[in-house]
Design a protein around this motif. Sequence first.
Motif, short mmCIF file in Angstrom:
data_model
loop_
_atom_site.label_atom_id
_atom_site.label_comp_id
_atom_site.label_asym_id
_atom_site.label_seq_id
_atom_site.Cartn_x
_atom_site.Cartn_y
_atom_site.Cartn_z
N PRO A 130 0.83 -1.21 0.00
CA PRO A 130 0.00 0.00 0.00
C PRO A 130 0.87 1.26 0.00
O PRO A 130 1.87 1.33 0.72
N ILE A 131 0.47 2.24 -0.79
CA ILE A 131 1.26 3.47 -0.87
C ILE A 131 1.41 4.10 0.51
O ILE A 131 2.45 4.71 0.83
N GLU A 132 0.40 3.91 1.37
CA GLU A 132 0.47 4.49 2.71
C GLU A 132 1.62 3.91 3.51
O GLU A 132 2.26 4.63 4.31
N GLY A 151 9.09 12.78 -2.08
CA GLY A 151 8.55 12.89 -3.43
C GLY A 151 8.02 11.55 -3.92
O GLY A 151 8.31 10.50 -3.34
N LEU A 152 7.25 11.60 -4.98
CA LEU A 152 6.74 10.40 -5.65
C LEU A 152 7.06 10.49 -7.13
O LEU A 152 7.14 11.59 -7.69
N ARG A 161 -2.92 11.77 -3.85
CA ARG A 161 -3.79 12.23 -2.76
C ARG A 161 -3.74 11.26 -1.57
O ARG A 161 -3.75 11.69 -0.41
N ARG A 162 -3.70 9.96 -1.85
CA ARG A 162 -3.59 8.98 -0.76
C ARG A 162 -2.28 9.17 0.01
O ARG A 162 -2.26 9.14 1.25
N ALA A 163 -1.20 9.38 -0.73
CA ALA A 163 0.10 9.56 -0.09
C ALA A 163 0.15 10.86 0.71
O ALA A 163 0.66 10.89 1.84
N HIS A 164 -0.41 11.90 0.14
CA HIS A 164 -0.38 13.22 0.77
C HIS A 164 -1.15 13.23 2.09
O HIS A 164 -0.86 14.03 2.98
N ALA A 165 -2.11 12.33 2.21
CA ALA A 165 -2.88 12.22 3.45
C ALA A 165 -2.05 11.63 4.59
O ALA A 165 -2.35 11.83 5.76
N VAL A 166 -0.99 10.89 4.22
CA VAL A 166 -0.10 10.29 5.23
C VAL A 166 0.96 11.27 5.66
O VAL A 166 1.27 11.41 6.86
N HIS A 167 1.56 11.95 4.68
CA HIS A 167 2.62 12.92 4.94
C HIS A 167 2.65 13.88 3.76
O HIS A 167 2.48 13.46 2.61
N PRO A 168 2.86 15.18 3.99
CA PRO A 168 2.91 16.11 2.86
C PRO A 168 3.93 15.67 1.81
O PRO A 168 5.06 15.33 2.12
N ILE A 169 3.50 15.68 0.55
CA ILE A 169 4.38 15.33 -0.56
C ILE A 169 4.91 16.63 -1.15
O ILE A 169 4.13 17.53 -1.50
N ALA A 170 6.22 16.74 -1.27
CA ALA A 170 6.83 17.98 -1.74
C ALA A 170 6.86 18.07 -3.25
O ALA A 170 6.74 19.16 -3.83
N ALA A 171 7.04 16.92 -3.92
CA ALA A 171 7.20 16.93 -5.37
C ALA A 171 6.72 15.63 -5.98
O ALA A 171 6.82 14.56 -5.36
N GLU A 189 -2.88 19.32 -12.33
CA GLU A 189 -3.84 20.08 -11.55
C GLU A 189 -3.86 19.63 -10.09
O GLU A 189 -3.99 20.45 -9.18
N ALA A 190 -3.71 18.33 -9.85
CA ALA A 190 -3.65 17.84 -8.47
C ALA A 190 -2.45 18.43 -7.74
O ALA A 190 -2.55 18.81 -6.57
N CYS A 191 -1.32 18.51 -8.43
CA CYS A 191 -0.13 19.11 -7.82
C CYS A 191 -0.39 20.58 -7.47
O CYS A 191 -0.01 21.05 -6.40
N ARG A 192 -1.04 21.29 -8.38
CA ARG A 192 -1.33 22.70 -8.12
C ARG A 192 -2.23 22.84 -6.90
O ARG A 192 -2.01 23.68 -6.03
N GLU A 193 -3.26 22.00 -6.82
CA GLU A 193 -4.21 22.07 -5.71
C GLU A 193 -3.54 21.78 -4.36
O GLU A 193 -3.86 22.41 -3.35
N LEU A 194 -2.63 20.81 -4.37
CA LEU A 194 -2.00 20.37 -3.12
C LEU A 194 -0.69 21.10 -2.82
O LEU A 194 -0.04 20.81 -1.83
N ASP A 195 -0.33 22.05 -3.67
CA ASP A 195 0.93 22.80 -3.53
C ASP A 195 2.13 21.86 -3.58
O ASP A 195 3.04 21.92 -2.76
N VAL A 196 2.09 20.96 -4.57
CA VAL A 196 3.17 20.00 -4.80
C VAL A 196 3.92 20.43 -6.07
O VAL A 196 3.30 20.69 -7.10
N ALA A 197 5.23 20.49 -6.00
CA ALA A 197 6.01 20.82 -7.20
C ALA A 197 5.92 19.67 -8.20
O ALA A 197 5.87 18.50 -7.81
N PHE A 198 5.89 20.01 -9.49
CA PHE A 198 5.88 18.99 -10.52
C PHE A 198 7.23 19.02 -11.23
O PHE A 198 7.61 20.01 -11.86
#
Length: 332
Positions: A130-132, A151-152, A161-171, A189-198
């Motif tokens: 599991p990604i978590e 990062g992922l 989104r599943r990963a970000h719920a466990v710990h903030p994803i930076a990139a 768009e998901a990266c933009r919403e979550l403030d994740v660098a692409f």
Amino acid sequence: MTLATRRLGPFDVAPIGLGCMNLSHAYGVPPAPEEAAGVLLRALELGVTHFDTAALYGFGANEELVGRVLAPHRHRFTLASKCGMTGVDGRRVIDGRPATLKATCEAALRRLRTDVIDLYYLHRWDKAVPIEESVGALADLVREGKIRAIGLSEVSASTLRRAHAVHPIAALQTEYSLWTRNPEIAVLEACRELDVAFVAFSPLARGFLPGTLRDVSGFDAKDIRRAMPRFAPANYAANLQRLEPLRAVAEEAGCTLAQLALAWLLHRGDHILPIPGTTSVAHLEENLGAAAVTLTPAQRARLEAAIHQGNVAGARYNGATQTEIDTEEFSA
């Protein structure tokens, strides 16, 4: 277009980084160590502040190279590496179990000659884990002070989104260029919403977009492009025709095709950071010049109409490799 820095998680970096894979891995015989060192040092001299490596590249050799050459300058740049896909007994293995990720990090710290890795990616999501759980292991490494941010790579918006719920994803890192537009389905768009660098890897389409690779029949036996459908001779011949409209735009913009492709990415969003790789100092200098190229909306529209998912011949990966990634795909 300005030369201002961009955000890479908690770090400010130059808009164009350096993907270090080519110096040890993937495209045939790598350059001699002194030549590889010269590319790294010239990048640093020219203001590159984002260097991207991985345990997989050269099965540890690339991390060793980066550590040997850049450790004396460690305070001058943001260091990114990856775990979850490594070389084991001469074979590439995807393994996202927590114990494996932590062991890979310990080995990476030794090879990179550093006490902490700034940005540490899960190189591939091991779908048996599991990604978590994998992200939880990386979160442990953050708490232990061995990595600063997570990062992922090659994952979908839903997995992010599943990963970000466990710990903030930076990139989030995925292939993105004029001929690989998959991130536009959902991940950008998901990266933009979550403030994740692409972070865009292979932004020059593995040598296609600069327009200098005309013949694909002579690839080295270990060149990974031999197994990529887009580089099959018939497909590649068709794809070369897609470059012709780009040449006119490059002439208008006063830049090379490589600079045009990178400038297009930089215009796609402030959260996008391309990391072209090269074994050539001349190409490195050319690539970095893209940060000064300005494209009008009309020019960008012409580029996007000239080459896109609907007219590129061949899939990005072959069937076996495709099963290993989690990125969204366009409908057939």
